[in-house]
Design an enzyme around this catalytic site. Structure first.
Site, mmCIF file in Angstrom:
data_model
loop_
_atom_site.group_PDB
_atom_site.id
_atom_site.type_symbol
_atom_site.label_atom_id
_atom_site.label_comp_id
_atom_site.label_asym_id
_atom_site.label_seq_id
_atom_site.Cartn_x
_atom_site.Cartn_y
_atom_site.Cartn_z
ATOM 1 N N LYS A 160 6.156 -1.977 21.637
ATOM 2 C CA LYS A 160 4.939 -1.796 20.824
ATOM 3 C C LYS A 160 5.182 -2.318 19.420
ATOM 4 O O LYS A 160 6.268 -2.150 18.879
ATOM 5 C CB LYS A 160 4.604 -0.297 20.770
ATOM 6 C CG LYS A 160 3.475 0.073 19.820
ATOM 7 C CD LYS A 160 3.040 1.522 20.013
ATOM 8 C CE LYS A 160 3.753 2.470 19.095
ATOM 9 N NZ LYS A 160 3.295 3.868 19.243
ATOM 10 N N ASP A 197 3.781 10.241 26.732
ATOM 11 C CA ASP A 197 4.251 10.069 25.348
ATOM 12 C C ASP A 197 4.464 11.456 24.748
ATOM 13 O O ASP A 197 4.028 12.465 25.312
ATOM 14 C CB ASP A 197 3.219 9.278 24.537
ATOM 15 C CG ASP A 197 3.860 8.480 23.395
ATOM 16 O OD1 ASP A 197 5.080 8.627 23.164
ATOM 17 O OD2 ASP A 197 3.132 7.728 22.727
ATOM 18 N N GLU A 245 -6.509 26.680 -3.913
ATOM 19 C CA GLU A 245 -5.197 27.325 -3.851
ATOM 20 C C GLU A 245 -5.238 28.410 -2.777
ATOM 21 O O GLU A 245 -6.276 29.024 -2.554
ATOM 22 C CB GLU A 245 -4.929 27.946 -5.228
ATOM 23 C CG GLU A 245 -3.498 28.279 -5.502
ATOM 24 C CD GLU A 245 -3.327 28.746 -6.949
ATOM 25 O OE1 GLU A 245 -3.517 27.945 -7.880
ATOM 26 O OE2 GLU A 245 -3.011 29.935 -7.131
ATOM 27 N N ARG A 287 8.290 11.539 12.352
ATOM 28 C CA ARG A 287 8.258 10.114 12.699
ATOM 29 C C ARG A 287 8.728 9.222 11.557
ATOM 30 O O ARG A 287 9.319 8.177 11.785
ATOM 31 C CB ARG A 287 6.830 9.715 13.133
ATOM 32 C CG ARG A 287 6.490 10.199 14.520
ATOM 33 C CD ARG A 287 5.031 9.975 14.865
ATOM 34 N NE ARG A 287 4.161 10.889 14.138
ATOM 35 C CZ ARG A 287 2.847 10.951 14.286
ATOM 36 N NH1 ARG A 287 2.241 10.131 15.135
ATOM 37 N NH2 ARG A 287 2.120 11.816 13.605
ATOM 38 N N GLN A 288 8.486 9.646 10.310
ATOM 39 C CA GLN A 288 8.911 8.822 9.159
ATOM 40 C C GLN A 288 10.365 9.171 8.873
ATOM 41 O O GLN A 288 10.691 9.927 7.956
ATOM 42 C CB GLN A 288 7.997 9.124 7.961
ATOM 43 C CG GLN A 288 8.336 8.347 6.691
ATOM 44 C CD GLN A 288 7.873 6.910 6.694
ATOM 45 O OE1 GLN A 288 7.057 6.505 7.516
ATOM 46 N NE2 GLN A 288 8.394 6.111 5.785
ATOM 47 N N HIS A 322 14.121 9.848 16.640
ATOM 48 C CA HIS A 322 14.392 8.492 17.125
ATOM 49 C C HIS A 322 15.716 7.988 16.557
ATOM 50 O O HIS A 322 16.663 7.738 17.273
ATOM 51 C CB HIS A 322 13.227 7.591 16.737
ATOM 52 C CG HIS A 322 13.362 6.200 17.265
ATOM 53 N ND1 HIS A 322 13.757 5.929 18.558
ATOM 54 C CD2 HIS A 322 13.157 4.985 16.674
ATOM 55 C CE1 HIS A 322 13.796 4.626 18.740
ATOM 56 N NE2 HIS A 322 13.446 4.034 17.614
ATOM 57 N N ASP A 340 5.787 2.757 24.576
ATOM 58 C CA ASP A 340 6.673 2.072 23.616
ATOM 59 C C ASP A 340 8.124 2.423 23.937
ATOM 60 O O ASP A 340 8.398 3.240 24.829
ATOM 61 C CB ASP A 340 6.320 2.436 22.155
ATOM 62 C CG ASP A 340 6.297 3.945 21.898
ATOM 63 O OD1 ASP A 340 7.064 4.675 22.564
ATOM 64 O OD2 ASP A 340 5.519 4.386 21.040
ATOM 65 N N ASP A 347 -10.561 26.824 -6.193
ATOM 66 C CA ASP A 347 -9.834 25.573 -6.472
ATOM 67 C C ASP A 347 -8.951 25.139 -5.301
ATOM 68 O O ASP A 347 -8.139 24.225 -5.440
ATOM 69 C CB ASP A 347 -8.992 25.716 -7.743
ATOM 70 C CG ASP A 347 -7.886 26.762 -7.582
ATOM 71 O OD1 ASP A 347 -7.832 27.430 -6.510
ATOM 72 O OD2 ASP A 347 -7.075 26.910 -8.511
ATOM 73 N N ARG A 352 3.313 -1.952 15.696
ATOM 74 C CA ARG A 352 2.229 -1.305 14.962
ATOM 75 C C ARG A 352 1.923 -2.140 13.722
ATOM 76 O O ARG A 352 2.797 -2.387 12.895
ATOM 77 C CB ARG A 352 2.650 0.115 14.567
ATOM 78 C CG ARG A 352 1.508 0.947 14.012
ATOM 79 C CD ARG A 352 1.977 2.345 13.636
ATOM 80 N NE ARG A 352 2.040 3.259 14.757
ATOM 81 C CZ ARG A 352 0.998 3.856 15.311
ATOM 82 N NH1 ARG A 352 -0.215 3.599 14.871
ATOM 83 N NH2 ARG A 352 1.170 4.705 16.307
HETATM 84 C C1 R5P Z 1 5.234 7.035 18.023
HETATM 85 O O1 R5P Z 1 6.147 6.291 18.300
HETATM 86 C C2 R5P Z 1 4.783 8.125 18.938
HETATM 87 O O2 R5P Z 1 5.631 8.295 20.028
HETATM 88 C C3 R5P Z 1 3.365 7.920 19.408
HETATM 89 O O3 R5P Z 1 3.318 6.816 20.294
HETATM 90 C C4 R5P Z 1 2.437 7.663 18.282
HETATM 91 O O4 R5P Z 1 2.686 8.518 17.216
HETATM 92 C C5 R5P Z 1 1.006 7.845 18.714
HETATM 93 O O5 R5P Z 1 0.172 7.603 17.623
HETATM 94 P P1 R5P Z 1 -1.301 7.098 17.860
HETATM 95 O O6 R5P Z 1 -1.933 8.005 18.860
HETATM 96 O O7 R5P Z 1 -1.939 7.183 16.505
HETATM 97 O O8 R5P Z 1 -1.213 5.683 18.331
#
Ligand code: R5P
Length: 299
Positions: A189, A216, A38, A92-93, A127, A166, A36, A191
């Site tokens: 940037k 990045d 787990e 990131r969130q 961030h 970005d 299952d 999104r």
């Molecule tokens: C977001 O701000 C991060 O610094 C990356 O730029 C981002 O997560 C990259 O994601 P992806 O490769 O899906 O564009």
């Protein structure tokens, strides 16, 4: 034995390098999946101080396995369990961008803080919070940067332009460009979806006839760097490379980066794969040696 590193079958080579850099043994966390799905987790040993080593790319199942492994380590006598997660997911969130969204950074940060005594990671995506301790409160946290290691891959004699795709990339472009005296181009940037991105690179005309290096923290789908690379090539860049700390991209995403005009992607071994040209073991081990909270009292 006072301390032990435990690695998982995925990423085990990096865990072993980390253990070797600290002169410690490296045991394994075995994971059995029941029909299952787990998980049953079994560790191959314990010690008063355990470093659980695991990057959290593809994080959901890995997080559960980590919690189980930390519990098994404590049942085996560990007084201190430190999570070494070179790539730390869910950072990131860091706010609800739309009504009803969970603030994942806060939830996962607290979960880790509840189960571990310390956290060591590399270039977490911070961030809107200033320190890792705000995201993972109440335990010893150390966030290192891979910038000096990635910088070592650059041939500065070519005077490449360092490009952040970005606004958030400024913290990483600065760490790479400033010590080498290289120029930086910054971008904005927007999104619109997971792979639907628009980017504007400031003063992009300066790239004509020059080498560009995109910097990045993470490649996830690769959409960000692919879009930036197309803009740089259209503006006349003679070559485009990418340097990132964490490369989560699979083979198809990497192929798209190549099609977009990126000659070479290099990353650390936070996630194993064809782009992982830089080993983090030495940097991580140095931080362990320098951090009292990652040792046992009196040891
Ligand atoms: C977001 O701000 C991060 O610094 C990356 O730029 C981002 O997560 C990259 O994601 P992806 O490769 O899906 O564009």
């Amino acid at each position: 034995m006072n301390a032990l590193v435990l690695g998982f079958p995925d990423g085990n080579a990096a865990a072993r390098r980390f253990a070797a850099a600290l002169d410690l043994s490296c045991g394994t966390v075995e994971v059995h999946r029941f029909p299952d799905r787990e998980a049953l987790v079994r560790i191959s040993g314990s010690a008063p101080l355990v470093f659980l080593y695991r990057s959290l790319d593809d994080p959901d199942a890995k997080l559960i396995e980590l919690l189980l492994a930390a519990s098994a380590a404590r049942d085996g006598g560990a007084r201190r369990v430190v999570l070494v997660a070179p790539y730390l997911a869910y950072m990131r969130q860091d706010k609800a961008f739309h009504p009803g969204e969970a603030v994942s950074q806060r939830v996962i940060g607290r979960l880790i803080a509840d189960r571990f005594d310390g956290l060591l990671t590399i270039d977490p995506h911070l961030h809107r919070v200033a320190t890792l301790g705000e995201a993972v409160p109440g335990i010893a946290t150390v966030a290192l940067t891979a910038a000096p290691l990635l910088r070592g891959l650059i041939n500065a004699d070519r005077r490449p332009l360092i490009v952040g795709p970005d606004g958030e990339a400024a913290q990483w472009t600065a760490g790479i460009a400033a010590p080498l005296g290289l120029e930086v181009l910054a971008s904005t940037k927007q999104r619109h979806g997971d792979r639907d991105i628009s980017i504007a690179i400031g003063e992009i005309g300066r790239v004509r006839g020059r080498a560009a290096i995109l910097v990045d923290d993470v490649i996830s789908s690769g959409a960000t760097l692919a879009r930036a690379a197309v803009l740089l090539r259209d503006a006349g860049a003679s070559s485009v490379e990418a340097l990132v700390t964490h490369c989560l991209a699979g083979p198809e995403d990497l192929a798209r980066l190549s099609t977009a005009g990126i000659d070479r992607v290099s990353s650390t071994d936070s996630v194993d794969g064809p782009t992982a040209r830089v080993h983090l073991a030495g940097l991580l081990a140095e931080a362990v040696r320098a951090t009292a909270a990652f040792r046992l009292a009196g040891a």
